[in-house]
Design a protein around this motif. Structure first.
Motif: not given
Length: 325
Positions: A36-37, A60-62, A80-81, A101-103
């Motif tokens: 997820d990261m 969800v996180q890059f 949501s990312s 979804m890039l919030h």
């Protein structure tokens, strides 16, 4: 040339020192589906196309740190990312046109002198940061396409002026604006008047010596404004609902202003008259000599006796700085 490193632990993976032009993207094929990261550190390359990352279902996180690219292509996310870019040198950033979804998008210490055009097209972003870069002016009209933007952080740039959107089309969902650590010398709160959801503005550590509250007709003529002060006062007296005024309240939800570490010497409370919900005004570390009070023009929730001044947060303003009209 250093060899790249690939490491995964729990649900996070780190790829370091990869030169995408020469090493390719083979290392990324080992990223587990449960990741997820994803952290990318000290990567290089002409074109860094990460469209394939969208195949990682739980990402969800890059985070990209100390990377250098000419062109960066970001994926479409499934959840949501958040994308965070710290001290990244890049000329062009491209986003997937269908990404909803890039919030959360954050740039820190990048080389951009303005908010990149492609970033300004992110209609689904909620939180946007571009801190520690070289922005010199903020024209709120450029934010018109960011229709869902809630929080904007432009701290520690070189912003000298903030200009309202003349058509009052931007910022309908904006709640918070962070301009800490810029080069502002004056600020007009009137530019916030037409933002119906706006609550908090952070102006600390600038050079502000003048504040105004302009109510230009080009903004107010688009909506029927009036003060809800009498409504709020009445509401405090009774424990039941009463009819709301048939108009838009000035600064309808503004409740917090930070102006600490500026150069303000005079505060005129009449400038704050229409900020009915303002209950937090931070003036610490300003060389304040005079606070002009008109008892009928003080925000109803603001406690003037709690204001700080040049002596900082441990001391409230001395009584002799307050004058009454």
């Amino acid at each position: 040339m250093d060899e790249y490193e690939f490491f995964c632990e729990y649900s996070a993976c780190i790829v370091s020192n990869i030169h995408i032009t020469y090493d390719g993207l083979y290392a990324f094929t080992f990223i587990p589906n449960g990741t997820d990261m994803l952290f990318l550190k000290a990567a290089k390359g002409r074109l860094a196309d990460f469209s394939f990352v969208e195949a990682i279902p739980d990402l969800v996180q890059f985070v990209l740190e100390k990377c250098k690219f000419e062109e960066l292509v970001l994926p479409a996310f499934r959840k949501s990312s958040s994308v965070v870019m710290k001290h990244v040198s890049v000329k062009t950033i491209r986003f997937h046109s269908a990404d909803k979804m890039l919030h959360d998008f954050r740039l820190c210490g990048t080389t951009f002198n303005d908010i990149p055009y492609t970033v300004l097209q992110l209609q689904y972003v909620l939180n946007l940061e571009q801190s520690r870069s070289s922005i010199r002016q903020l024209h709120l009209s450029v934010l018109r396409n960011l229709k869902r933007l809630v929080n904007l952080n432009l701290s520690y740039n070189k912003i000298q002026t903030v200009t309202a959107d003349p058509e009052s089309l931007c910022c309908n969902q904006l709640q918070s604006l962070n301009l800490i650590g810029n080069s502002l010398m004056r600020f007009d709160f009137g530019i916030l008047m037409y933002m119906p959801q706006f609550q908090r503005i952070f102006l600390g550590d600038n050079k502000i010596d003048t504040i105004t509250t302009g109510q230009e007709s080009r903004y107010t003529s688009r909506k029927h404004f009036c003060s809800w002060k009498s409504y709020y006062l009445k509401r405090m007296e009774v424990d039941f609902e009463i009819p709301k005024p048939p108009c838009v309240d000035y600064f309808a939800k503004l409740n917090r202003i930070t102006l600490n570490r500026n150069k303000l010497t005079v505060i005129d409370t009449s400038l704050l008259e229409y900020m009915n919900l303002l209950n937090d005004l931070d003036l610490a570390h300003n060389p304040i000599k005079t606070v002009k009070i008109n008892k009928d023009k003080v925000p109803i929730l603001l406690n003037l006796s709690l204001l700080n001044g040049e002596a900082g947060y441990l001391h409230t303003l001395p009584p002799d700085v307050f004058t009454s009209d």
